[in-house]
Design a protein around this motif. Structure first.
Motif, PDB file in Angstrom:
ATOM      1  N   VAL A  34      30.270  12.750 -72.959  1.00  0.00           N
ATOM      2  CA  VAL A  34      29.168  13.665 -73.253  1.00  0.00           C
ATOM      3  C   VAL A  34      29.606  14.732 -74.249  1.00  0.00           C
ATOM      4  O   VAL A  34      28.893  15.073 -75.196  1.00  0.00           O
ATOM      5  N   LEU A  35      30.821  15.277 -74.068  1.00  0.00           N
ATOM      6  CA  LEU A  35      31.331  16.299 -74.975  1.00  0.00           C
ATOM      7  C   LEU A  35      31.551  15.730 -76.390  1.00  0.00           C
ATOM      8  O   LEU A  35      31.370  16.436 -77.384  1.00  0.00           O
ATOM      9  N   TRP A  70      31.060   3.839 -70.823  1.00  0.00           N
ATOM     10  CA  TRP A  70      32.043   4.283 -69.827  1.00  0.00           C
ATOM     11  C   TRP A  70      32.455   3.146 -68.915  1.00  0.00           C
ATOM     12  O   TRP A  70      33.641   2.985 -68.595  1.00  0.00           O
ATOM     13  N   GLY A  81      36.759   9.900 -69.177  1.00  0.00           N
ATOM     14  CA  GLY A  81      35.766  10.421 -68.254  1.00  0.00           C
ATOM     15  C   GLY A  81      34.366  10.416 -68.848  1.00  0.00           C
ATOM     16  O   GLY A  81      34.179  10.472 -70.074  1.00  0.00           O
ATOM     17  N   LEU A  82      33.380  10.359 -67.949  1.00  0.00           N
ATOM     18  CA  LEU A  82      31.988  10.347 -68.398  1.00  0.00           C
ATOM     19  C   LEU A  82      31.633  11.682 -69.051  1.00  0.00           C
ATOM     20  O   LEU A  82      30.921  11.708 -70.077  1.00  0.00           O
ATOM     21  N   PHE A  83      32.118  12.761 -68.503  1.00  0.00           N
ATOM     22  CA  PHE A  83      31.856  14.072 -69.074  1.00  0.00           C
ATOM     23  C   PHE A  83      32.522  14.215 -70.446  1.00  0.00           C
ATOM     24  O   PHE A  83      31.992  14.890 -71.348  1.00  0.00           O
ATOM     25  N   GLU A  84      33.659  13.576 -70.615  1.00  0.00           N
ATOM     26  CA  GLU A  84      34.357  13.599 -71.906  1.00  0.00           C
ATOM     27  C   GLU A  84      33.529  12.903 -72.977  1.00  0.00           C
ATOM     28  O   GLU A  84      33.471  13.358 -74.131  1.00  0.00           O
ATOM     29  N   VAL A 123      24.734  10.513 -72.219  1.00  0.00           N
ATOM     30  CA  VAL A 123      25.654  10.030 -71.184  1.00  0.00           C
ATOM     31  C   VAL A 123      25.750   8.512 -71.315  1.00  0.00           C
ATOM     32  O   VAL A 123      25.015   7.755 -70.664  1.00  0.00           O
ATOM     33  N   ARG A 162      29.695  13.469 -77.758  1.00  0.00           N
ATOM     34  CA  ARG A 162      28.359  13.440 -78.356  1.00  0.00           C
ATOM     35  C   ARG A 162      27.950  14.829 -78.830  1.00  0.00           C
ATOM     36  O   ARG A 162      27.351  14.985 -79.900  1.00  0.00           O
TER      37      ARG A 162
END
Length: 329
Positions: free
Chosen positions: A46-47, A30, A41-44, A25, A49
């Motif tokens: 992560v994906l 970000w 997005g932060l989740f984007e 993360v 990675r």
């Protein structure tokens, strides 16, 4: 004591977990993107990675493109990276083309990059033309004199034909062929030396950049040197070949003459043998004539006198005999 060790383990595990969390993360990246007006997005992240795409490469390239006024998305950059492309090089090429008012779309730039060409270098060559120096090109004029020329070709990248277009090697090969044709069509080598720009004009008229990734702007003859006299060398070689042919024919005639002479000698030997054989039969014939009464003793002496007289006359008539020398005196 046990509680202290357990606390140390917990703290150590917490530190490791914190760094693992920061790895998957990237909060700092970000925050940087948000302050640069890049919507990601932060989740984007992560994906990215998880998909083994470096978020820093995509986000930093997207920040650079956004600051330059280009409208791109993280999905496009991520897709190009996964396809094996060089995202930073594509972004630099797009920015450079935009500043130079060159029409270059993102899909076209990625296609050029995936084709194995340096898209940023291609844009640079399109803005600042490149000079290519040909190797020494040897050609022969109509008078048999060899000329060695070196040309400098100024080219500009043709963005529209970078995919599938031929490279520099094709340009050099075509220019070399044009130089050979131009020099070969000259009546004398002096014409080329007096006006080397004729070569440039004739070569440019041939449209050598067709189907290539470049556009030829100019062809300048940098140097023209006089080589060997190919015509004279060919004549010398031809004369040498003709001499060898003549010598071979003369040797053939000599061999035939020797063979004929040997044949004549053989025939003479054969004739001489027949004469000796015939002479050997004479005494036999005379003896038979004596026995049969066809030849008398007086006839024999008369024949011997005639033969002796004939031998004497032949001896006198031969050159070098004493009688012949007295006669000459």
């Amino acid at each position: 004591m046990g509680e202290g060790i357990g606390l140390i383990v917990i703290i150590f595990a917490g530190i490791i977990g914190f760094f693992v969390f920061l790895y998957f993360v990237p909060v700092g990246l970000w925050i940087t993107a948000r302050f640069s007006n890049v919507k990601v997005g932060l989740f984007e992240l992560v994906l990215m990675r998880v998909r083994k795409v470096p978020p820093s490469v995509v986000v930093n390239s997207l920040i650079t493109a956004t600051k330059a006024g280009l409208q791109l998305s993280t999905k496009e950059l991520e897709t190009h990276y996964l396809a094996g492309g060089h995202v930073p090089s594509v972004i630099k090429a797009l920015i450079s083309a935009d500043k130079a008012n060159i029409n270059l779309e993102f899909k076209q730039a990625t296609a050029i990059d995936l084709a194995g060409r340096d898209v940023f270098e291609a844009v640079q060559i399109s803005v600042n033309p490149k000079v290519i120096t040909t190797p020494k090109v040897a050609a022969v004029a109509a008078d048999g004199i060899q000329l060695i020329a070196v040309a400098r070709v100024t080219v500009r990248a043709n963005i529209q034909q970078l995919v599938g277009g031929a490279g520099e090697d094709t340009i050099l090969a075509r220019v070399g062929e044009g130089i050979v044709t131009s020099i070969g069509s000259a009546q004398t080598h002096k014409e080329v030396l007096e006006n080397p720009d004729k070569i440039s004009k004739l070569v440019l008229q041939r449209g050598l950049d067709a189907g290539t990734a470049f556009e030829i702007l100019s062809i300048d003859i940098a140097d023209v040197d006089v080589g060997t006299n190919i015509g004279a060398k060919l004549q010398t070689d031809q004369a040498s070949a003709d001499l060898k042919v003549a010598e071979a024919k003369a040797e053939e005639r000599r061999a035939m003459a020797v063979a004929e002479e040997q044949e004549m000698k053989a025939k003479a030997q054969e004739a001489k043998a027949k004469v000796i054989e015939a002479e050997a039969e004479v005494p036999k014939a005379m003896a038979e004539a004596f026995r049969s009464g066809n030849l008398g003793i007086m006839d024999y002496y008369k024949m011997e006198n005639i033969q002796a007289d004939t031998d004497m006359r032949e001896s006198i008539s031969k050159p070098g005999s004493s009688s012949s020398r007295k006669k000459d005196k």
